[in-house]
Design a protein around this motif. Structure first.
Motif, PDB file in Angstrom:
ATOM      1  N   ASN A 125     -26.178   7.212  -9.113  1.00 53.50           N
ATOM      2  CA  ASN A 125     -27.223   6.214  -9.062  1.00 53.50           C
ATOM      3  C   ASN A 125     -26.945   5.580 -10.381  1.00 53.50           C
ATOM      4  OD1 ASN A 125     -28.953   4.737  -7.256  1.00 53.50           O
ATOM      5  ND2 ASN A 125     -29.977   6.143  -7.702  1.00 53.50           N
ATOM      6  N   LYS A 126     -28.266   4.301 -10.255  1.00 49.14           N
ATOM      7  CA  LYS A 126     -28.876   3.253 -11.316  1.00 49.14           C
ATOM      8  C   LYS A 126     -28.173   2.422 -11.553  1.00 49.14           C
ATOM      9  CE  LYS A 126     -32.858   6.336 -10.979  1.00 49.14           C
ATOM     10  NZ  LYS A 126     -33.951   7.782 -11.666  1.00 49.14           N
ATOM     11  N   CYS A 127     -26.952   2.232 -11.143  1.00 43.12           N
ATOM     12  CA  CYS A 127     -25.569   1.213 -12.102  1.00 43.12           C
ATOM     13  C   CYS A 127     -26.400  -0.492 -12.206  1.00 43.12           C
ATOM     14  CB  CYS A 127     -24.753   1.187 -11.323  1.00 43.12           C
ATOM     15  SG  CYS A 127     -24.991   0.052  -9.636  1.00 43.12           S
ATOM     16  N   ASP A 128     -27.935  -0.542 -12.282  1.00 43.03           N
ATOM     17  CA  ASP A 128     -28.572  -1.248 -12.235  1.00 43.03           C
ATOM     18  C   ASP A 128     -29.207  -1.709 -13.726  1.00 43.03           C
ATOM     19  OD1 ASP A 128     -31.582  -0.590 -11.493  1.00 43.03           O
ATOM     20  OD2 ASP A 128     -30.432   0.333 -10.363  1.00 43.03           O
ATOM     21  N   LEU A 129     -29.533  -0.287 -13.677  1.00 40.34           N
ATOM     22  CA  LEU A 129     -29.588   0.187 -15.402  1.00 40.34           C
ATOM     23  C   LEU A 129     -29.056  -0.543 -16.066  1.00 40.34           C
ATOM     24  CD1 LEU A 129     -31.947   3.081 -14.552  1.00 40.34           C
ATOM     25  CD2 LEU A 129     -33.056   0.738 -14.573  1.00 40.34           C
ATOM     26  N   THR A 130     -29.613  -1.585 -17.268  1.00 38.03           N
ATOM     27  CA  THR A 130     -28.115  -1.527 -18.924  1.00 38.03           C
ATOM     28  C   THR A 130     -28.189   0.165 -19.512  1.00 38.03           C
ATOM     29  OG1 THR A 130     -29.669  -2.457 -19.853  1.00 38.03           O
ATOM     30  CG2 THR A 130     -29.165  -3.555 -18.457  1.00 38.03           C
ATOM     31  N   SER A 145     -11.553  16.772 -11.274  1.00 41.42           N
ATOM     32  CA  SER A 145     -11.977  18.059 -11.857  1.00 41.42           C
ATOM     33  C   SER A 145     -12.843  19.471 -10.735  1.00 41.42           C
ATOM     34  CB  SER A 145     -11.891  18.718 -13.672  1.00 41.42           C
ATOM     35  OG  SER A 145     -13.692  18.624 -13.233  1.00 41.42           O
ATOM     36  N   LEU A 146     -14.046  18.171  -9.748  1.00 39.32           N
ATOM     37  CA  LEU A 146     -13.920  18.980  -9.278  1.00 39.32           C
ATOM     38  C   LEU A 146     -13.709  18.690  -7.649  1.00 39.32           C
ATOM     39  CD1 LEU A 146     -18.262  18.383  -9.997  1.00 39.32           C
ATOM     40  CD2 LEU A 146     -16.450  20.109 -10.792  1.00 39.32           C
ATOM     41  N   GLN A 147     -13.021  18.183  -7.256  1.00 37.78           N
ATOM     42  CA  GLN A 147     -12.081  18.526  -6.193  1.00 37.78           C
ATOM     43  C   GLN A 147     -13.458  17.183  -5.492  1.00 37.78           C
ATOM     44  OE1 GLN A 147     -10.363  21.890  -5.739  1.00 37.78           O
ATOM     45  NE2 GLN A 147      -8.534  20.290  -5.764  1.00 37.78           N
ATOM     46  N   CYS A 148     -13.820  16.531  -5.986  1.00 38.97           N
ATOM     47  CA  CYS A 148     -14.440  15.482  -4.566  1.00 38.97           C
ATOM     48  C   CYS A 148     -14.209  14.687  -3.963  1.00 38.97           C
ATOM     49  CB  CYS A 148     -15.718  14.455  -5.660  1.00 38.97           C
ATOM     50  SG  CYS A 148     -16.965  15.808  -6.251  1.00 38.97           S
ATOM     51  N   ILE A 149     -14.166  13.980  -2.877  1.00 31.41           N
ATOM     52  CA  ILE A 149     -13.370  13.227  -2.022  1.00 31.41           C
ATOM     53  C   ILE A 149     -13.181  11.643  -2.501  1.00 31.41           C
ATOM     54  CG2 ILE A 149     -13.511  14.472   0.388  1.00 31.41           C
ATOM     55  CD1 ILE A 149     -15.711  12.318   0.920  1.00 31.41           C
ATOM     56  N   ALA A 150     -14.331  11.399  -3.664  1.00 34.10           N
ATOM     57  CA  ALA A 150     -14.492  10.190  -4.206  1.00 34.10           C
ATOM     58  C   ALA A 150     -15.725   9.623  -4.674  1.00 34.10           C
ATOM     59  CB  ALA A 150     -14.887   8.907  -3.119  1.00 34.10           C
ATOM     60  N   TRP A 151     -15.957   8.551  -5.669  1.00 32.49           N
ATOM     61  CA  TRP A 151     -16.530   8.677  -6.669  1.00 32.49           C
ATOM     62  C   TRP A 151     -17.548   7.435  -6.497  1.00 32.49           C
ATOM     63  CZ3 TRP A 151     -16.441   5.572 -10.768  1.00 32.49           C
ATOM     64  CH2 TRP A 151     -15.089   5.330 -11.330  1.00 32.49           C
ATOM     65  N   LYS A 152     -18.916   7.189  -6.669  1.00 31.79           N
ATOM     66  CA  LYS A 152     -19.086   5.416  -6.622  1.00 31.79           C
ATOM     67  C   LYS A 152     -19.811   5.456  -7.168  1.00 31.79           C
ATOM     68  CE  LYS A 152     -17.344   4.440  -1.907  1.00 31.79           C
ATOM     69  NZ  LYS A 152     -16.507   4.355  -2.390  1.00 31.79           N
ATOM     70  N   GLU A 153     -20.105   4.433  -7.952  1.00 34.50           N
ATOM     71  CA  GLU A 153     -21.484   4.128  -8.994  1.00 34.50           C
ATOM     72  C   GLU A 153     -22.227   3.198  -7.994  1.00 34.50           C
ATOM     73  OE1 GLU A 153     -18.954   3.758 -13.364  1.00 34.50           O
ATOM     74  OE2 GLU A 153     -19.286   2.094 -12.550  1.00 34.50           O
ATOM     75  N   ILE A 154     -23.874   3.488  -7.713  1.00 33.10           N
ATOM     76  CA  ILE A 154     -24.166   2.882  -6.888  1.00 33.10           C
ATOM     77  C   ILE A 154     -25.441   2.555  -7.984  1.00 33.10           C
ATOM     78  CG2 ILE A 154     -23.132   4.124  -5.291  1.00 33.10           C
ATOM     79  CD1 ILE A 154     -25.839   5.876  -5.030  1.00 33.10           C
ATOM     80  N   SER A 155     -26.569   1.938  -6.616  1.00 28.10           N
ATOM     81  CA  SER A 155     -27.526   1.297  -7.028  1.00 28.10           C
ATOM     82  C   SER A 155     -28.622   1.057  -5.361  1.00 28.10           C
ATOM     83  CB  SER A 155     -28.285  -0.272  -7.825  1.00 28.10           C
ATOM     84  OG  SER A 155     -29.198  -0.252  -7.785  1.00 28.10           O
TER      85      SER A 155
END
Ligand code: GDP
Ligand code: MG
Length: 177
Positions: A125-130, A145-155
């Motif tokens: 989270n907080k991809c709005d920050l620089t 490595s944790l075998q998550c179903i997906a990853w995302k960068e969000i704000s």
């Protein structure tokens, strides 16, 4: 024909201050309030949606109080979870590392009927920050490595990828139904 009704429980895990409460609030009520919202105990939030012509989802979020050193692992919290959101703050490496502990705890504490681990999505989270410190590669590597179903960068603040993150976890859950 009566639509099929699915009550789904999604737990939201992550270090304090990463934006869990804001995320749930943004998703459920469509607004972002600046400032830390103290969560005492567990916060619940519900959203009902038409998933398809003949299926309704009643989505229940469980957002627990942030705990720095002790994992928030009480049985009642985990019990009957259908999916998990693992959240960290892209500007905070401690919160990133903590996700590893959380995922390992989830995998040991929550047995699933089909023997697979609980579907988990990793959200930075907080991809709005620089001033971010974790790169996209860091996030992708951890997710793998944790075998998550997906990853995302969000704000959560700018409402970026919030809706699609929830959709992604719901799709993984509904695939098995
Ligand atoms: P929680 O402890 O994980 O539930 O975190 P909160 O939802 O209470 O949020 C902690 C702080 O981070 C608050 O000051 C929020 O306003 C802020 N915050 C949450 N999401 C974002 C975001 O996407 N961007 C920025 N810049 N701040 C955020
Ligand atoms: Mg909170």
């Amino acid at each position: 024909r009566m639509p099929l009704d699915h009550l789904l429980k999604v737990i939201v895990l992550g270090r304090s201050q990463v934006g869990k409460t804001s995320f749930v609030q943004q998703y459920v009520s469509g607004h972002f309030k600046e400032g830390y919202k103290v969560t005492i105990g567990v916060d619940f939030a519900m959203k009902t949606m038409e998933w398809s012509d003949d299926q309704i989802i009643r989505l229940q979020f469980w957002d627990i109080q942030g705990q720095e050193d002790t994992l928030p692992m009480t049985r009642a919290f985990y019990k009957d979870a259908d999916g998990c959101i693992l959240m960290f703050d892209l500007t905070n490496d401690k919160s990133f590392k903590y996700c590893k502990l959380l995922k390992q705890a989830v995998d040991t504490e929550i047995p699933t009927k089909d023997g697979h681990s609980l579907p988990c999505i990793l959200l930075g989270n907080k991809c709005d920050l620089t001033n971010r410190v974790m790169t996209s590669k860091d996030v992708a590597d951890l997710s793998n490595s944790l075998q998550c179903i997906a990853w995302k960068e969000i704000s959560v603040k700018e409402n970026r990828h919030v809706e699609e993150s929830v959709r992604c976890i719901l799709e993984a859950i509904m695939e098995k139904r």
